[in-house]
Design an enzyme around this catalytic site. Sequence first.
Site, PDB file in Angstrom:
ATOM      1  NE  ARG A 149      -2.938   7.888  -9.228  1.00 52.43           N
ATOM      2  CZ  ARG A 149      -3.450   7.592  -8.048  1.00 52.43           C
ATOM      3  NH1 ARG A 149      -3.111   7.640  -7.008  1.00 52.43           N
ATOM      4  NH2 ARG A 149      -4.945   7.767  -8.172  1.00 52.43           N
ATOM      5  CD  GLU A 167      -2.732   1.818   0.968  1.00 52.14           C
ATOM      6  OE1 GLU A 167      -2.618   1.636  -0.711  1.00 52.14           O
ATOM      7  OE2 GLU A 167      -4.447   1.086   0.742  1.00 52.14           O
ATOM      8  CG  ASP A 168      -1.122   4.940  -1.243  1.00 53.60           C
ATOM      9  OD1 ASP A 168      -1.735   4.061  -0.292  1.00 53.60           O
ATOM     10  OD2 ASP A 168      -1.826   5.272  -1.956  1.00 53.60           O
ATOM     11  CG  ASP A 174      -5.595   8.445   6.908  1.00 54.31           C
ATOM     12  OD1 ASP A 174      -5.157   9.618   6.883  1.00 54.31           O
ATOM     13  OD2 ASP A 174      -6.533   8.947   6.052  1.00 54.31           O
ATOM     14  CG  PHE A 214      -3.663  15.147   1.162  1.00 50.66           C
ATOM     15  CD1 PHE A 214      -4.781  14.403   2.314  1.00 50.66           C
ATOM     16  CD2 PHE A 214      -3.354  15.086  -0.217  1.00 50.66           C
ATOM     17  CE1 PHE A 214      -4.666  13.613   0.939  1.00 50.66           C
ATOM     18  CE2 PHE A 214      -4.008  15.164  -1.097  1.00 50.66           C
ATOM     19  CZ  PHE A 214      -5.024  13.793  -0.940  1.00 50.66           C
TER      20      PHE A 214
END
Length: 174
Positions: free
Chosen positions: A161, A95-96, A99, A148
């Site tokens: 991206r 996963e990136d 959160d 963010f």
Amino acid sequence: MLGKTIITRDEIERIVSRVAGEINRDLGEEPAVFIGVLKGCIFFFTDLVRQLKPSIEVDFIQVSSYGASTHSSGTVRLVKDITADVRDRHVFLVEDIVDTGTTLKDVANMIRARHPKSVRIVSLLSKPSRRKVEVDIAFLGAEIEDVFVVGYGLDCGEKFRNLDEIHEFLPDPE
Ligand code: 5GP
């Protein structure tokens, strides 16, 4: 608006090499499937798996959030499924960023329902201060503050991206 750089290109390379080293030490001789959670994982995933043992397999899954109308069985909808049969195999979910943890918890449950031998989570980034559900991240790149971020796969409205480094993203001033 792009803010300051949070993780530089050099730092990303060091993080990926360290995580790959940890995974390689942990990987046994048994078959393992690395499943990237699209789309944010793309660059991390491709950089990472090229440093792993050649016996691993790769696959991808994509989910989207239900948003406000939460589905009773979870919070994510399957957009693109894996093609691999993961029964009795070791699975690494890549996963990136973790959160609140809800996405990965649901994805891990979807995969666990197919009876893999194990499921381990690999994440480039984690925001521990935002966590709502507990997620056991076996291999972690870096913890960041509650900001963010975009770049190196992470987007804002599908943009940014392709940035080479990870930047803070600030809302436009009113
Ligand atoms: P969670 O379900 O853990 O709350 O959210 C996970 C997903 O939200 C990530 O896979 C990512 O798509 C998105 N997300 C969470 N934080 C950030 C962030 O700082 N930047 C970007 N671009 N996406 C984020």
